[in-house]
Enzyme design. Structure first.
Site, PDB file in Angstrom:
ATOM      1  N   LYS A  47      34.015  -6.221 -12.506  1.00 44.34           N
ATOM      2  CA  LYS A  47      34.407  -5.360 -13.620  1.00 44.34           C
ATOM      3  C   LYS A  47      33.235  -4.853 -14.450  1.00 44.34           C
ATOM      4  O   LYS A  47      33.405  -3.918 -15.237  1.00 44.34           O
ATOM      5  CB  LYS A  47      35.406  -6.092 -14.514  1.00 44.34           C
ATOM      6  CG  LYS A  47      36.776  -6.184 -13.893  1.00 44.34           C
ATOM      7  CD  LYS A  47      37.353  -4.801 -13.721  1.00 44.34           C
ATOM      8  CE  LYS A  47      38.698  -4.827 -13.038  1.00 44.34           C
ATOM      9  NZ  LYS A  47      39.264  -3.476 -12.946  1.00 44.34           N
TER      10      LYS A  47
HETATM   11  C1  LIG Z   1      39.283 -10.999 -10.377  1.00 40.96           C
HETATM   12  C2  LIG Z   1      39.764  -9.625 -10.096  1.00 40.96           C
HETATM   13  N1  LIG Z   1      40.040  -9.267  -8.856  1.00 40.96           N
HETATM   14  C3  LIG Z   1      40.489  -8.024  -8.555  1.00 40.96           C
HETATM   15  C4  LIG Z   1      40.704  -7.064  -9.513  1.00 40.96           C
HETATM   16  C5  LIG Z   1      41.242  -5.710  -9.124  1.00 40.96           C
HETATM   17  O1  LIG Z   1      40.285  -4.672  -9.160  1.00 40.96           O
HETATM   18  P1  LIG Z   1      40.680  -3.207  -9.634  1.00 40.96           P
HETATM   19  O2  LIG Z   1      41.123  -3.287 -11.072  1.00 40.96           O
HETATM   20  O3  LIG Z   1      39.423  -2.372  -9.493  1.00 40.96           O
HETATM   21  O4  LIG Z   1      41.784  -2.695  -8.766  1.00 40.96           O
HETATM   22  C6  LIG Z   1      40.422  -7.425 -10.834  1.00 40.96           C
HETATM   23  C7  LIG Z   1      40.666  -6.487 -11.927  1.00 40.96           C
HETATM   24  O5  LIG Z   1      41.722  -5.944 -12.161  1.00 40.96           O
HETATM   25  C8  LIG Z   1      39.941  -8.717 -11.137  1.00 40.96           C
HETATM   26  O6  LIG Z   1      39.664  -9.076 -12.394  1.00 40.96           O
END
Ligand SMILES: Cc1ncc(COP(=O)(O)O)c(C=O)c1O
Lengths: 121, 321
Positions: free
Chosen positions: B49
């Protein structure tokens, strides 16, 4: 042939409270028609009048999103496991809350009907 | 490169490491199938993030929507808040996070340490309650700026401009990209970039399947699909239950020594599925997947030890990704 179908909380009023029901069909569309014969009204909550899966419904066959497998035409096999879930973004929380705030002050409304702030476009 | 002018400049450029022990073995003479892990826990605050937070803040600054001293408001269940807290601190903003009370205590402690203020929304009532709490806060503070990661194109662009090119540079033979699906920013940005550059590349989503509490809408019409989401970028999408996610998270540290959070376990589960399919089909595959964060923030759940059933119970009703 028996296919197990997991029903989300909000749709259990159609299944007499049952979390899991069984049905039959060669495709997802046929399975939903079969389920609807015993659980009247269920299909109407999942499929639009135009005959497509409802935008806020996700259906998974053996954990895979059916929209990438042919949607209502997806082929099913005996022993498959179906999960129906309402579409909620990654834990729902952030998105729901953000959408709510967006509608208040910081935003303009985009096509989808969900409000987003200017910086989001 | 290992020297940077500031922490913000050290964002991205994460290692891609092979997983020789977890990769399925192709039969003699068959083309190889290899798994590769993109270690996003090696970012400044320890998650993928950081990329999105940095790009969203920069975009808002460039658009004149953020000025020094402004307050950023972000409803988040974790990593985005931690990343924004770090970026906000270094660039002179105040951050207020709205979080559900059912997130792990490490996340709360981390946010406070970075100087963020937290407003809790009750876990009971799920997203409906979160909406109510968020609305109330926004009404009281009309001047706060929300970056809105679910609809902010800079979130996806971060991955189009950094994660995607890094992957292609390090693995020109990539056949599959597998990542988690939350805001969808990682998959939309990286997926678009790879589809433009790599013929036939498969873009595979793994979304966590939580306990029932999380899906506690009153009505299907209250559902949400993030504005960033474009299904045509994806090839396939898997829903991964808690038990499978925990099993794979443990396997990753036991077999390959990578200590990751549970969303990575869900991603690995999908990556293994496509890798094994490639072996069965006798096709070559280089499957790159995202390690979204390390396991540190989830230790207090207790889900790294005990039986799988215990772990599943420990995580029930928690937002584990
Ligand atoms: C630990 C974790 N994995 C996966 C994601 C998913 O990524 P994205 O928000 O870019 O779809 C997030 C955030 O939402 C996350 O904090």
């Amino acid at each position: 042939m028996a296919i197990e179908v997991r029903i989300p909380t909000i749709l259990r009023s159609y299944t007499g409270g049952a979390k899991v029901v069984e049905g039959a069909g060669d495709t997802l569309g046929e399975l939903l028609t079969d389920l609807d014969s015993r659980h009247g009204g269920l299909k109407g909550r999942l499929v639009t009048e135009a005959g497509a899966l409802h935008r806020f419904v996700n259906v998974y066959v053996n954990d895979e999103d059916v929209r990438f497998l042919g949607a209502l035409d997806a082929k099913l096999n005996d022993g498959d496991s179906i999960t129906i879930l309402p579409a909620v973004a990654g834990g729902a929380f952030g998105f729901a809350a953000a959408a709510a705030i967006g509608s208040h002050k910081l935003s303009t409304v985009v096509e989808s009907g969900h409000p987003v702030p200017d910086v989001a476009r | 490169m290992a020297r940077y002018d500031s922490l913000l400049d050290a964002c991205g450029g994460t290692p891609l490491v092979g997983l020789p022990r977890l990769s399925p073995t192709a039969p003699e003479g068959a083309p190889p199938v290899r798994l590769w892990a993109k270690l996003e826990d090696r970012n400044p605050t320890g998650s993928i993030k950081d990329r999105a937070a940095l790009f969203m803040v920069r975009a808002a600054e460039e658009a004149g929507q953020l000025r020094p001293g402004d307050t950023i408001l972000e409803p988040t269940s974790g990593n985005t808040g931690i990343s924004l807290a770090m970026v906000a601190k270094l660039r002179g903003y105040r951050l207020v996070c709205v979080m559900p009370e059912n997130v792990s205590t490490e996340r709360v402690q981390l946010l406070r340490m970075y100087g963020a203020e937290i407003i809790f929304s009750p876990a009971a009532g799920g997203s409906n309650q979160a909406v109510a709490t968020a609305k109330q806060i926004a009404a009281e503070h009309p001047d706060w700026v929300m970056l809105y990661q679910y609809g902010n194109e800079a979130n996806a662009r971060a991955h189009y401009e950094t994660t995607g090119p890094e992957l292609l540079h390090d693995l020109p033979t990539i056949t599959h990209f597998v990542a988690g699906l939350g805001t969808t920013g990682t998959l939309m940005g990286t997926g678009r970039y790879l589809r433009e550059k790599v013929e036939g590349v498969q873009v595979v989503a793994a979304e966590p399947r939580y306990g029932e509490l999380v899906y506690g809408l009153r009505n299907i019409d209250e559902g949400y699909v993030p504005e960033l989401y474009d299904a045509t970028v994806l090839s396939r999408r898997f829903s991964v239950g808690t038990r499978d996610a925990v099993l794979r998270t443990r396997q990753l540290v036991e077999v390959e020594g990578i200590f990751a959070g549970f969303s990575t376990g869900a991603i690995l589960h999908a990556a293994l599925a496509v890798a094994h399919e490639a072996v069965r089909a006798g096709r070559r595959a280089d499957v790159a997947f995202v390690v979204a964060d390390g396991g540190w923030k989830y230790l207090s759940t207790g889900a790294y030890g005990g039986t799988l059933a215990d772990a599943e119970e420990a995580l029930d009703g928690q937002l584990w990704a």
